[in-house]
Design a protein around this motif. Structure first.
Motif, PDB file in Angstrom:
ATOM      1  N   VAL A 288       0.851  -1.197   0.000  1.00 46.84           N
ATOM      2  CA  VAL A 288       0.000   0.000   0.000  1.00 46.84           C
ATOM      3  C   VAL A 288       0.886   1.247   0.000  1.00 46.84           C
ATOM      4  CG1 VAL A 288      -1.937  -1.087   1.215  1.00 46.84           C
ATOM      5  CG2 VAL A 288      -0.116   0.008   2.542  1.00 46.84           C
ATOM      6  N   GLY A 289       0.255   2.394  -0.231  1.00 51.77           N
ATOM      7  CA  GLY A 289       0.969   3.663  -0.172  1.00 51.77           C
ATOM      8  C   GLY A 289       0.950   4.227   1.231  1.00 51.77           C
ATOM      9  N   LEU A 290       2.049   4.871   1.624  1.00 49.72           N
ATOM     10  CA  LEU A 290       2.127   5.569   2.905  1.00 49.72           C
ATOM     11  C   LEU A 290       2.548   7.009   2.655  1.00 49.72           C
ATOM     12  CD1 LEU A 290       4.083   3.181   5.354  1.00 49.72           C
ATOM     13  CD2 LEU A 290       1.608   3.471   5.154  1.00 49.72           C
ATOM     14  N   MET A 292       4.040  10.240   4.938  1.00 46.92           N
ATOM     15  CA  MET A 292       4.565  10.577   6.260  1.00 46.92           C
ATOM     16  C   MET A 292       3.768  11.729   6.868  1.00 46.92           C
ATOM     17  SD  MET A 292       6.902   8.334   6.652  1.00 46.92           S
ATOM     18  CE  MET A 292       7.620   8.902   8.206  1.00 46.92           C
ATOM     19  N   ILE A 293       3.444  11.581   8.142  1.00 50.23           N
ATOM     20  CA  ILE A 293       2.824  12.661   8.912  1.00 50.23           C
ATOM     21  C   ILE A 293       3.947  13.437   9.610  1.00 50.23           C
ATOM     22  CG2 ILE A 293       1.309  13.213  10.860  1.00 50.23           C
ATOM     23  CD1 ILE A 293      -0.266  10.597  10.086  1.00 50.23           C
ATOM     24  N   ASP A 294       4.829  12.706  10.278  1.00 57.23           N
ATOM     25  CA  ASP A 294       6.024  13.312  10.879  1.00 57.23           C
ATOM     26  C   ASP A 294       7.071  13.555   9.792  1.00 57.23           C
ATOM     27  OD1 ASP A 294       4.878  13.208  13.388  1.00 57.23           O
ATOM     28  OD2 ASP A 294       5.788  11.270  13.902  1.00 57.23           O
ATOM     29  N   LYS A 295       8.037  14.404  10.118  1.00 58.54           N
ATOM     30  CA  LYS A 295       9.063  14.763   9.138  1.00 58.54           C
ATOM     31  C   LYS A 295      10.108  13.655   9.029  1.00 58.54           C
ATOM     32  CE  LYS A 295      11.775  18.762   7.771  1.00 58.54           C
ATOM     33  NZ  LYS A 295      12.461  19.965   8.232  1.00 58.54           N
ATOM     34  N   GLY A 296      10.251  13.104   7.833  1.00 58.68           N
ATOM     35  CA  GLY A 296      11.213  12.021   7.607  1.00 58.68           C
ATOM     36  C   GLY A 296      10.877  11.322   6.300  1.00 58.68           C
ATOM     37  N   ILE A 297      11.868  10.661   5.721  1.00 64.99           N
ATOM     38  CA  ILE A 297      11.657   9.973   4.439  1.00 64.99           C
ATOM     39  C   ILE A 297      11.680   8.464   4.655  1.00 64.99           C
ATOM     40  CG2 ILE A 297      12.575   9.595   2.108  1.00 64.99           C
ATOM     41  CD1 ILE A 297      13.647  12.459   2.170  1.00 64.99           C
ATOM     42  N   SER A 316       9.730   0.802  -1.261  1.00 68.87           N
ATOM     43  CA  SER A 316      10.312   1.956  -1.963  1.00 68.87           C
ATOM     44  C   SER A 316       9.836   3.205  -1.257  1.00 68.87           C
ATOM     45  CB  SER A 316       9.831   2.044  -3.419  1.00 68.87           C
ATOM     46  OG  SER A 316      10.311   0.991  -4.207  1.00 68.87           O
ATOM     47  N   GLY A 317      10.645   4.254  -1.249  1.00 71.66           N
ATOM     48  CA  GLY A 317      10.207   5.508  -0.652  1.00 71.66           C
ATOM     49  C   GLY A 317      11.143   6.645  -0.982  1.00 71.66           C
ATOM     50  N   THR A 318      10.589   7.846  -1.032  1.00 78.40           N
ATOM     51  CA  THR A 318      11.397   9.025  -1.354  1.00 78.40           C
ATOM     52  C   THR A 318      10.559  10.264  -1.080  1.00 78.40           C
ATOM     53  OG1 THR A 318      12.822  10.006  -3.058  1.00 78.40           O
ATOM     54  CG2 THR A 318      10.686   9.236  -3.795  1.00 78.40           C
ATOM     55  N   GLN A 319      11.155  11.445  -1.306  1.00 77.83           N
ATOM     56  CA  GLN A 319      10.351  12.662  -1.340  1.00 77.83           C
ATOM     57  C   GLN A 319       9.868  12.804  -2.780  1.00 77.83           C
ATOM     58  OE1 GLN A 319      11.893  16.859  -1.196  1.00 77.83           O
ATOM     59  NE2 GLN A 319      10.640  16.903   0.663  1.00 77.83           N
ATOM     60  N   SER A 320       8.571  12.772  -2.987  1.00 78.17           N
ATOM     61  CA  SER A 320       8.014  12.851  -4.340  1.00 78.17           C
ATOM     62  C   SER A 320       8.327  14.217  -4.947  1.00 78.17           C
ATOM     63  CB  SER A 320       6.500  12.647  -4.287  1.00 78.17           C
ATOM     64  OG  SER A 320       5.886  13.197  -5.431  1.00 78.17           O
ATOM     65  N   ASN A 326       6.721  13.367   1.446  1.00 78.93           N
ATOM     66  CA  ASN A 326       7.503  12.167   1.731  1.00 78.93           C
ATOM     67  C   ASN A 326       6.562  10.965   1.732  1.00 78.93           C
ATOM     68  OD1 ASN A 326       9.701  13.835   2.053  1.00 78.93           O
ATOM     69  ND2 ASN A 326       9.529  13.947   4.270  1.00 78.93           N
ATOM     70  N   VAL A 327       6.743  10.100   0.749  1.00 76.87           N
ATOM     71  CA  VAL A 327       5.822   8.978   0.571  1.00 76.87           C
ATOM     72  C   VAL A 327       6.586   7.669   0.351  1.00 76.87           C
ATOM     73  CG1 VAL A 327       3.785  10.239  -0.248  1.00 76.87           C
ATOM     74  CG2 VAL A 327       5.593   9.673  -1.859  1.00 76.87           C
ATOM     75  N   GLY A 328       5.887   6.568   0.569  1.00 78.43           N
ATOM     76  CA  GLY A 328       6.522   5.263   0.387  1.00 78.43           C
ATOM     77  C   GLY A 328       5.512   4.209  -0.013  1.00 78.43           C
ATOM     78  N   LEU A 329       6.022   3.088  -0.506  1.00 77.64           N
ATOM     79  CA  LEU A 329       5.215   1.888  -0.695  1.00 77.64           C
ATOM     80  C   LEU A 329       5.658   0.910   0.378  1.00 77.64           C
ATOM     81  CD1 LEU A 329       5.424   1.558  -4.587  1.00 77.64           C
ATOM     82  CD2 LEU A 329       3.416   2.240  -3.252  1.00 77.64           C
TER      83      LEU A 329
END
Length: 365
Positions: A288-290, A292-297, A316-320, A326-329
């Motif tokens: 699923v997609g995540l 970030m609520i808090d600051k971090g990648i 996988s994750g990065t700053q889009s 900041n999102v991830g799978l």
């Protein structure tokens, strides 16, 4: 120390400012200008990629269709000549051998395009299940592949050929297209979430073709692009990467490409039983997609928790670059996959809040 493999375009990377890295045993450009610039160019205009490290096999003979039906999860019988199909190849337990594209030239002639890191493994797997009436050939060393991607891709490429590219619609292709004297197979496919084309040509034609496309795209500010932006682009579009979203432990359905798994096709295929069960009875885990609520990648391999229990891992994750978020799978236990579920990602020594969101993160208008 093993010597890194190089594509036919290696010799000209320097001319365009290419910075190379070791990518699965290949010496490939991670970027030419900057990942962010290249990413934005593809979203807004166009970018040109060297993807000649990808693998190409031919499957020919009177039993070609039946042979492929047994190996892959999609339904090859639905393919018309001049059409391509995205599919997966699985082990008997449903784990993924690879995801790939099949191009149907005729009933007895197919081109298979596989991931670079899996060329030898895939060929061995396919070869070990070869049947009479099928000839399997690895032509990876003879073929170069360029990808021009972005909203202006057609406009740029059209300057170089009399073939009407608008007639090559999504997941269709034309073989023998003349691009300024070079013959190529041109398909409307890609790995960026944008419109564009993938061009398969003889390796001897790759350098001149690259130069001609770059020259043709000057007015449109076409950029040479590397693996870095290719990864951020495919990630935003939620296109899986083998080794991360797809592995021998992760099935195509858990990875979110169930549309390419046809458990109702007549032909038996490797993994069919497990995949049918997953479709009918549900999953124990899925990607699923995540956000970030808090600051971090959220980076690949970071653990995901609910309370003190680990419930998954970031694939996988990065700053889009497009969304500036900041999102991830993440591969999560099924009970934590509903939208808006709050989880925590272990980023170095801290656990940071994130929530489950809809994917793809980016979809072109």
């Amino acid at each position: 120390m093993s010597v890194l493999k190089r594509t036919p375009l290696f010799e000209i990377y320097g001319e365009y400012g290419g910075k190379t890295i070791d990518f699965g045993g290949w010496d490939l450009p991670v970027q030419f200008s900057s990942i962010k610039e290249e990413h934005e160019a593809v979203r807004e205009r166009a970018g040109l990629f060297d993807v000649s490290h990808m693998g190409e096999f031919t499957v020919k003979g009177p039993m070609a269709e039946q042979y492929l039906q047994r190996l892959i999860t999609n339904d090859v019988t639905k393919l018309k000549e001049g059409s391509a199909q995205y599919t997966a190849m699985c082990y008997a337990d449903g784990g993924t051998v690879d995801d790939l594209i099949i191009y149907k030239k005729t009933d007895h002639d197919y081109l298979i395009v596989v991931n670079a890191s899996n060329i030898e493994k895939d060929f061995e797997w396919m070869n070990s299940h070869l049947v009479e009436g099928v000839e399997l050939t690895n032509i990876s060393d003879e073929v170069a592949q360029l990808a021009i991607q972005g909203p202006l891709a057609e406009k740029i490429l059209q300057k170089l050929t009399i073939t009407n590219l608008s007639e090559i619609t999504f997941f269709k292709f034309q073989d023998g297209v003349d691009i300024q004297g070079a013959k190529a197979l041109v398909s409307r496919t890609g790995y960026t979430g944008e419109d564009g084309f993938e061009i398969y040509c003889n390796r001897e034609d790759a350098v001149s073709l690259w130069r001609k496309i770059m020259e043709a795209g000057k007015a449109e500010e076409l950029l040479a692009c590397g693996l870095g932006s290719r990864d951020t682009l495919r990630f935003e579009a939620r296109l899986p990467l083998y080794g991360q979203e797809l592995t021998k432990e992760i099935t195509p359905i858990e990875a979110g490409i169930g549309f390419a798994v046809k458990v109702d096709k007549e032909s038996d295929f490797f993994g069919k039983e497990t995949l049918k069960m997953q479709k009918e009875q549900g999953l124990q885990k899925k990607i699923v997609g995540l956000e970030m609520i808090d600051k971090g990648i959220p980076r690949t391999g970071y653990e995901v928790f609910v309370g003190e229990t680990q419930v998954g891992v970031i694939t996988s994750g990065t700053q889009s670059p497009t969304l500036k978020k900041n999102v991830g799978l993440a591969l999560l236990d099924i009970e934590f996959t509903p939208l808006n579920t709050i989880v925590e990602v272990q980023v170095r020594k801290k656990r940071l809040k994130a929530q489950v969101v809809k994917t793809p993160f980016y979809k072109r208008a």
